[in-house]
Write a protein that holds these residues in place. Structure first.
Motif, PDB file in Angstrom:
ATOM      1  N   LEU A 147       0.849  -1.215   0.131  1.00 52.02           N
ATOM      2  CA  LEU A 147      -0.190   0.118   0.040  1.00 52.02           C
ATOM      3  C   LEU A 147       0.854   1.331   0.147  1.00 52.02           C
ATOM      4  CD1 LEU A 147      -2.838  -0.961   2.493  1.00 52.02           C
ATOM      5  CD2 LEU A 147      -3.104  -0.492   0.064  1.00 52.02           C
ATOM      6  N   LYS A 148       1.909   1.340   0.906  1.00 52.71           N
ATOM      7  CA  LYS A 148       2.709   2.296   0.764  1.00 52.71           C
ATOM      8  C   LYS A 148       3.516   2.628  -0.753  1.00 52.71           C
ATOM      9  CE  LYS A 148       4.358   2.179   5.468  1.00 52.71           C
ATOM     10  NZ  LYS A 148       5.515   2.036   6.428  1.00 52.71           N
ATOM     11  N   ALA A 149       3.787   1.541  -1.351  1.00 49.59           N
ATOM     12  CA  ALA A 149       4.367   1.506  -2.527  1.00 49.59           C
ATOM     13  C   ALA A 149       3.281   2.345  -3.551  1.00 49.59           C
ATOM     14  CB  ALA A 149       4.953   0.471  -3.146  1.00 49.59           C
ATOM     15  N   GLU A 150       2.129   1.781  -3.509  1.00 47.14           N
ATOM     16  CA  GLU A 150       1.043   2.384  -4.354  1.00 47.14           C
ATOM     17  C   GLU A 150       0.730   3.593  -4.059  1.00 47.14           C
ATOM     18  OE1 GLU A 150      -1.358   2.117  -7.300  1.00 47.14           O
ATOM     19  OE2 GLU A 150       0.031   0.838  -6.889  1.00 47.14           O
ATOM     20  N   PHE A 151       0.727   3.928  -2.673  1.00 47.62           N
ATOM     21  CA  PHE A 151       0.374   5.504  -2.359  1.00 47.62           C
ATOM     22  C   PHE A 151       1.542   6.413  -2.813  1.00 47.62           C
ATOM     23  CE2 PHE A 151       1.144   8.852   0.411  1.00 47.62           C
ATOM     24  CZ  PHE A 151      -0.305   9.672   0.714  1.00 47.62           C
ATOM     25  N   LYS A 152       2.753   5.903  -2.856  1.00 48.88           N
ATOM     26  CA  LYS A 152       3.947   6.752  -3.420  1.00 48.88           C
ATOM     27  C   LYS A 152       3.578   7.121  -4.814  1.00 48.88           C
ATOM     28  CE  LYS A 152       8.774   7.149  -3.452  1.00 48.88           C
ATOM     29  NZ  LYS A 152      10.162   6.606  -2.927  1.00 48.88           N
ATOM     30  N   ARG A 153       2.994   5.966  -5.524  1.00 51.64           N
ATOM     31  CA  ARG A 153       3.087   5.950  -7.034  1.00 51.64           C
ATOM     32  C   ARG A 153       1.952   6.822  -7.375  1.00 51.64           C
ATOM     33  NH1 ARG A 153       0.688   3.497 -11.314  1.00 51.64           N
ATOM     34  NH2 ARG A 153      -0.937   2.609  -9.982  1.00 51.64           N
ATOM     35  N   LYS A 170      -8.168   6.999  -0.753  1.00 46.68           N
ATOM     36  CA  LYS A 170      -8.651   5.825  -0.540  1.00 46.68           C
ATOM     37  C   LYS A 170      -7.522   4.860  -0.117  1.00 46.68           C
ATOM     38  CE  LYS A 170     -12.719   5.801  -3.479  1.00 46.68           C
ATOM     39  NZ  LYS A 170     -13.444   5.511  -4.644  1.00 46.68           N
ATOM     40  N   ILE A 171      -6.438   5.109  -0.782  1.00 48.23           N
ATOM     41  CA  ILE A 171      -5.052   4.224  -0.578  1.00 48.23           C
ATOM     42  C   ILE A 171      -4.498   4.785   0.907  1.00 48.23           C
ATOM     43  CG2 ILE A 171      -2.792   3.911  -1.001  1.00 48.23           C
ATOM     44  CD1 ILE A 171      -4.370   2.653  -3.186  1.00 48.23           C
ATOM     45  N   ASP A 172      -4.708   6.015   1.196  1.00 53.25           N
ATOM     46  CA  ASP A 172      -4.078   6.564   2.428  1.00 53.25           C
ATOM     47  C   ASP A 172      -5.254   6.025   3.711  1.00 53.25           C
ATOM     48  OD1 ASP A 172      -2.590   8.249   4.072  1.00 53.25           O
ATOM     49  OD2 ASP A 172      -4.513   9.548   4.373  1.00 53.25           O
ATOM     50  N   SER A 173      -6.412   5.938   3.294  1.00 59.16           N
ATOM     51  CA  SER A 173      -7.235   5.460   4.445  1.00 59.16           C
ATOM     52  C   SER A 173      -7.110   4.059   4.623  1.00 59.16           C
ATOM     53  CB  SER A 173      -8.926   5.621   3.930  1.00 59.16           C
ATOM     54  OG  SER A 173      -9.601   4.999   5.082  1.00 59.16           O
ATOM     55  N   ALA A 368     -11.737  -1.545  -7.177  1.00 58.19           N
ATOM     56  CA  ALA A 368     -11.776  -2.991  -7.413  1.00 58.19           C
ATOM     57  C   ALA A 368     -10.226  -3.551  -7.179  1.00 58.19           C
ATOM     58  CB  ALA A 368     -11.999  -3.223  -8.881  1.00 58.19           C
ATOM     59  N   TYR A 369      -9.186  -2.728  -7.203  1.00 58.10           N
ATOM     60  CA  TYR A 369      -7.879  -3.198  -7.180  1.00 58.10           C
ATOM     61  C   TYR A 369      -7.542  -3.381  -5.504  1.00 58.10           C
ATOM     62  CZ  TYR A 369      -2.742  -2.611  -6.317  1.00 58.10           C
ATOM     63  OH  TYR A 369      -1.613  -2.955  -5.848  1.00 58.10           O
ATOM     64  N   LEU A 370      -8.234  -2.233  -4.724  1.00 54.10           N
ATOM     65  CA  LEU A 370      -7.712  -2.499  -3.397  1.00 54.10           C
ATOM     66  C   LEU A 370      -8.805  -3.640  -2.628  1.00 54.10           C
ATOM     67  CD1 LEU A 370      -8.020   1.390  -2.094  1.00 54.10           C
ATOM     68  CD2 LEU A 370      -5.968   0.037  -2.146  1.00 54.10           C
ATOM     69  N   GLU A 371      -9.976  -3.659  -3.444  1.00 56.88           N
ATOM     70  CA  GLU A 371     -10.755  -4.758  -2.847  1.00 56.88           C
ATOM     71  C   GLU A 371     -10.009  -6.259  -3.317  1.00 56.88           C
ATOM     72  OE1 GLU A 371     -14.087  -6.672  -0.950  1.00 56.88           O
ATOM     73  OE2 GLU A 371     -13.557  -4.463  -1.362  1.00 56.88           O
ATOM     74  N   SER A 372      -9.364  -6.238  -4.295  1.00 57.68           N
ATOM     75  CA  SER A 372      -8.799  -7.567  -4.726  1.00 57.68           C
ATOM     76  C   SER A 372      -7.425  -7.706  -3.837  1.00 57.68           C
ATOM     77  CB  SER A 372      -8.250  -7.431  -6.083  1.00 57.68           C
ATOM     78  OG  SER A 372      -7.566  -8.821  -6.436  1.00 57.68           O
TER      79      SER A 372
END
Length: 409
Positions: A147-153, A170-173, A368-372
């Protein structure tokens, strides 16, 4: 200082405990120690009772001074005596008392084993529970890193105008919620370590994974706690018989050998008919003929207590049988759950890789990505928990079959 300085660089290694070591330590705690002392006390009481029925030898001496001297009473006299006493028959009380104490000792022995077996099961549950939390921690940590990597990206895309703020939020939450979950897992892990410290009386800071329960198909035997109840009931029955025996005749043998010296102030009173050495043998018979039913009622009271314990025993036997059958069923379900969670993990992992590819190519949104992603890590946690829960169910079946878990590690 030259000798002390290198010590500062020696790493401090925390000793890691296996399940077998934790159980071994827990079997030496104060609860087991208390049960062992209780057993020892009953064994001493049994030895004391056996000794009390052996012949007894008593030695005594008497000095006597009288005010009015007579031919039968010297002004000063000294007597030394030895008495041998033995109970020939006590109405059968001795046999019942021995049986009572022997049953009580057997009950205490089984109580020690039952205490150890209970502790073994509790420690096994705590051990595998801790490993489940560690697997949760590992999966959650991996999720946080991703999640950190995705948040940074995504934050870089947001700054360049290629992503919206709600996508970043949403990523941060999700990242913050995962961090809270990780702290909760750590807190629960510490609770288990503190509980293990209570059981083992040792400070536990690290647990070594890898311990498994090797379950073999074996016949069910009587559990130690059930046998303790059975011996306890027998002890009360024999105690009731000791009460009943008090209504029967009792025969005692008493032999007393004495030597006396007489010192007459008036020598004319010393007629010489007083015997210096005397031996008196007596056979005594006593029989409780009537006591308003006191001893009979004492017997009836103890017999009712025995019936009460017997009813409790039958109830516990039935419950133990139900618990054993339930444990067998729970083990079967746990095995099926391992297969099911493994299939769920495989499916969730495959789905995640596909969704991740589509998300990175912009064909689906981050919801959908976060759910998966959540489904993937939830499945990983579920599978690991199912594996460890299977070990717990094996330990429980061993316990409910009346065996010691330690023998199967």
């Amino acid at each position: 200082m030259k000798f002390l300085f290198p010590v500062l660089f020696i790493p401090i290694f925390l000793y890691s405990y296996t399940l077998d070591e934790l159980i071994e330590l827990s079997h030496k705690n104060r609860v087991v120690e208390s049960a062992t002392h209780s057993l020892s006390a009953k064994e001493k009481a049994y030895e004391s009772s056996k000794s009390s029925y052996l012949p007894t030898l008593e030695l005594g001496a008497t000095y006597q001074n009288v005010y009015e001297e007579t031919a039968a009473l010297a002004q000063n006299s000294l007597r030394v005596q030895a008495s041998l006493k033995y109970t020939l028959y006590d109405g059968g009380k001795k046999g019942s008392l021995y049986s009572q104490l022997e049953s009580s000792i057997d009950a205490s022995k089984q109580n020690v084993e039952a205490t150890k077996n209970n502790i073994s099961l509790d420690v096994a549950r705590l051990y595998f529970g801790y490993l489940s939390l560690e697997s949760d921690k590992e999966a959650t940590t991996q999720e946080i890193e991703q999640l950190k990597a995705e948040f940074k990206r995504l934050d870089l895309f947001y700054k360049s105008g290629s992503a919206t703020k709600d996508e970043v939020d949403k990523i941060d939450s999700r990242l913050k919620n995962s961090a809270v979950m990780l702290n909760e897992i750590e807190l629960e892990s510490q609770r288990i370590l503190y509980t293990l410290e209570y059981y083992t009386t040792q400070k536990i800071e690290k647990i070594d994974e890898g311990s498994v329960v090797a379950l073999n198909e074996q016949e069910k035997v009587a559990r130690a706690d059930i046998e303790a109840l059975e011996y306890g009931a027998l002890s009360v029955l024999h105690e009731a018989k000791t009460k009943k025996s008090e209504n029967l005749p009792k025969i005692y043998f008493d032999n007393t050998l004495s030597y006396s010296d007489y010192y007459f102030d008036d020598k004319s009173l010393d007629a010489g008919f007083l015997v210096d050495t005397q031996n008196i043998a007596m056979l005594n018979l006593s029989w409780n003929v009537f006591d308003f039913g006191a001893r009979t009622k004492a017997y009836e009271s103890k017999f009712q207590e025995y019936l009460s314990k017997k009813s409790t025993l039958e109830h516990e036997k039935h419950r133990a049988d139900v618990e054993y059958r339930f444990a067998k069923k729970a083990l079967e379900i746990a095995k099926l759950k391992v297969d099911a969670t493994k299939a769920t993990l495989d499916a969730a992992s495959s789905t995640y890789e596909l969704v991740k590819f589509k998300y990175q190519n912009g064909t689906i949104d981050n919801v959908a990505y976060l759910e998966s992603m959540s489904e993937k890590y939830d499945a990983a946690r579920g599978y690991k928990r199912a594996l460890l829960d299977l070990e717990v169910k094996k330990a429980e079946l061993i316990y409910y079959s009346g065996k010691d878990i330690k023998e199967f590690l």
